[in-house]
Design an enzyme around this catalytic site. Structure first.
Site, mmCIF file in Angstrom:
data_model
loop_
_atom_site.group_PDB
_atom_site.id
_atom_site.type_symbol
_atom_site.label_atom_id
_atom_site.label_comp_id
_atom_site.label_asym_id
_atom_site.label_seq_id
_atom_site.Cartn_x
_atom_site.Cartn_y
_atom_site.Cartn_z
ATOM 1 N N SER A 66 91.249 73.378 6.034
ATOM 2 C CA SER A 66 90.554 74.086 4.830
ATOM 3 C C SER A 66 90.672 74.077 3.503
ATOM 4 O O SER A 66 90.361 74.168 2.468
ATOM 5 C CB SER A 66 90.147 75.378 5.494
ATOM 6 O OG SER A 66 88.668 75.921 6.255
ATOM 7 N N LYS A 69 89.096 71.769 1.415
ATOM 8 C CA LYS A 69 88.461 72.415 0.868
ATOM 9 C C LYS A 69 88.186 72.867 -0.719
ATOM 10 O O LYS A 69 87.046 72.850 -1.915
ATOM 11 C CB LYS A 69 87.235 73.611 1.064
ATOM 12 C CG LYS A 69 86.846 73.564 2.752
ATOM 13 C CD LYS A 69 87.064 75.421 3.324
ATOM 14 C CE LYS A 69 86.524 74.613 4.603
ATOM 15 N NZ LYS A 69 86.267 76.345 5.234
ATOM 16 N N TYR A 194 82.921 65.546 6.980
ATOM 17 C CA TYR A 194 83.708 67.079 7.134
ATOM 18 C C TYR A 194 84.373 67.182 7.757
ATOM 19 O O TYR A 194 85.465 67.975 7.681
ATOM 20 C CB TYR A 194 82.725 68.110 7.108
ATOM 21 C CG TYR A 194 82.745 69.062 7.561
ATOM 22 C CD1 TYR A 194 83.583 70.226 6.092
ATOM 23 C CD2 TYR A 194 83.979 69.767 8.706
ATOM 24 C CE1 TYR A 194 84.182 71.433 6.367
ATOM 25 C CE2 TYR A 194 84.378 71.279 8.282
ATOM 26 C CZ TYR A 194 84.805 71.850 6.826
ATOM 27 O OH TYR A 194 85.025 72.933 7.428
ATOM 28 N N TYR A 246 90.422 83.641 2.695
ATOM 29 C CA TYR A 246 89.791 84.183 3.992
ATOM 30 C C TYR A 246 89.277 85.659 3.236
ATOM 31 O O TYR A 246 89.151 85.837 2.868
ATOM 32 C CB TYR A 246 89.704 83.831 5.312
ATOM 33 C CG TYR A 246 90.260 83.248 5.331
ATOM 34 C CD1 TYR A 246 90.323 81.372 5.163
ATOM 35 C CD2 TYR A 246 91.387 82.833 6.565
ATOM 36 C CE1 TYR A 246 90.586 79.991 5.986
ATOM 37 C CE2 TYR A 246 91.867 81.246 6.652
ATOM 38 C CZ TYR A 246 91.675 80.063 6.463
ATOM 39 O OH TYR A 246 91.725 78.908 7.004
ATOM 40 N N VAL A 264 93.430 76.772 8.522
ATOM 41 C CA VAL A 264 93.718 76.702 10.736
ATOM 42 C C VAL A 264 95.105 75.511 10.912
ATOM 43 O O VAL A 264 95.508 75.960 11.721
ATOM 44 C CB VAL A 264 92.876 76.724 11.220
ATOM 45 C CG1 VAL A 264 91.796 77.054 11.318
ATOM 46 C CG2 VAL A 264 91.910 74.857 11.194
HETATM 47 O O1 DON Z 1 85.901 73.813 9.860
HETATM 48 C C1 DON Z 1 86.975 74.237 10.024
HETATM 49 O O2 DON Z 1 86.336 75.755 11.563
HETATM 50 C C2 DON Z 1 88.202 73.587 10.552
HETATM 51 N N1 DON Z 1 87.705 72.292 10.434
HETATM 52 C C3 DON Z 1 88.536 74.721 9.235
HETATM 53 C C4 DON Z 1 89.215 75.861 9.237
HETATM 54 C C5 DON Z 1 90.260 76.640 8.181
HETATM 55 O O3 DON Z 1 90.785 75.539 8.237
HETATM 56 C C6 DON Z 1 89.554 77.172 7.468
HETATM 57 N N2 DON Z 1 87.900 77.624 7.222
HETATM 58 N N3 DON Z 1 88.299 78.297 5.959
#
Ligand code: DON
Length: 310
Positions: A66, A69, A194, A246, A264
């Site tokens: 994430s 993003k 994505y 988050y 994550v």
């Molecule tokens: O979309 C997902 O679940 C992962 N590729 C990324 C999630 C992550 O790192 C936290 N998301 N805000």
């Protein structure tokens, strides 16, 4: 503003928090992420003048998840401008987990609340221009290559495939948003772009360099070349403060006070205007999805150097 941090200081702080590497759990909902080594720990600071100091597993790469993003938002803003982007995605924190679908149905108008949660990030990635999946992925990769100054930046195929094959919730979010006209393109193609975006791999120094560009108002630290327009860099940093950690963004702002975005994989990107970028990496996560040891290290750095922006 804080003084420069020496390698010795940084290493001492890393050693102080090292006993915490075993606390928390590696993300397992993307099967390939489970192969990360829970003992890994790395930290890097890239200053706005281009100097860098790094400690820990500095040679290893890890996926951005994430953290990507923030950067895809910058590219979407550069592709389409602010008005269009924020006609499709909001600017408000949610207080819900990053994968939540709940507010998509209840918010009016029906658009994802911000670009840092999965729904908002999917809507943003849908906007990345390109004639097909490979051109869109290549444009994202080239953007990361420009920002880090490393033309070899790529995504981890195994992690991207592993996420694509198990992205049931992200598919649900995307199909919901296709129905409500937030997503324009093909959903399966979006998922492919994505998942590859989230699987982009960096070293800890490259992570902190991303933060340094934002801290330097979108300009490349060494050359002053504009990579992201200043106003868009400001928007990205503001979202890092309000939504980057988050549903723990509020407590993180109080305790650490650094604009930051978590992923994550256990990566956290920090950026302090006029100071530089901070990267931390430790794969074990707390229940909100933030690196346990990474949080401690960022708090230590912020406390010792008065880096809180508040
Ligand atoms: O979309 C997902 O679940 C992962 N590729 C990324 C999630 C992550 O790192 C936290 N998301 N805000």
């Amino acid at each position: 503003m804080s003084q420069k941090i020496t390698k010795k200081q940084l290493n001492n702080w890393l050693e102080d928090v090292k006993p915490l590497v075993n606390q928390g759990k590696i993300a397992s909902y993307i099967p390939a992420l489970e192969r990360q080594d829970p003992n890994d720990l790395a930290v890097s600071i890239s200053y706005v003048n281009g100097d860098t100091v790094s400690c820990g597993v500095t040679k290893k790469t890890f996926t951005l998840q994430s953290v990507s993003k923030v950067i895809s938002l910058a590219l979407a803003l550069m592709d389409h401008g602010e008005e269009y982007v924020f006609s499709k995605v909001g600017m408000e924190p949610t207080g819900d987990p990053f994968y939540s679908i709940a507010k998509l149905e209840t918010s009016n108008p029906s658009k994802p609340l911000n670009p840092m949660i999965n729904a908002g990030a999917l809507a943003v990635t849908d906007m990345i221009k390109g004639k097909d999946v490979s051109e869109r992925v290549e444009r994202l990769l080239n953007f990361f290559r420009n920002l880090t100054g490393d033309s070899s930046i790529h995504y981890n195929t195994e992690v991207a495939t592993s996420e694509f094959d198990t992205a049931f919730l992200n598919r649900s979010l995307s199909y919901f948003m296709k129905q409500t006209n937030i997503i324009k393109g093909d959903v399966e193609e979006l998922l492919e772009v994505y998942c590859k975006q989230c699987a982009i791999e960096v070293t800890i120094e490259q992570l902190s360099t991303l933060g340094a560009v934002l801290a330097n108002n979108g300009k490349e630290p060494r050359t002053g070349r504009e990579l992201i327009p200043e106003h868009f860099a400001r928007i990205c940093k503001t979202f890092m403060v309000t939504c980057g950690m988050y549903d723990a963004s509020g407590s993180f702002a109080i305790e650490v006070g650094i604009p930051a975005k978590s992923g994550v994989s256990g990566a956290i990107l920090g950026s302090v205007k006029g100071f530089g970028g901070i990267g931390v990496y430790g794969p074990n996560l707390n229940e909100k999805g933030n690196s346990v040891v990474g949080l401690k290290l960022l708090k230590r750095i912020s406390d010792q150097t008065q880096l809180s922006i508040f």
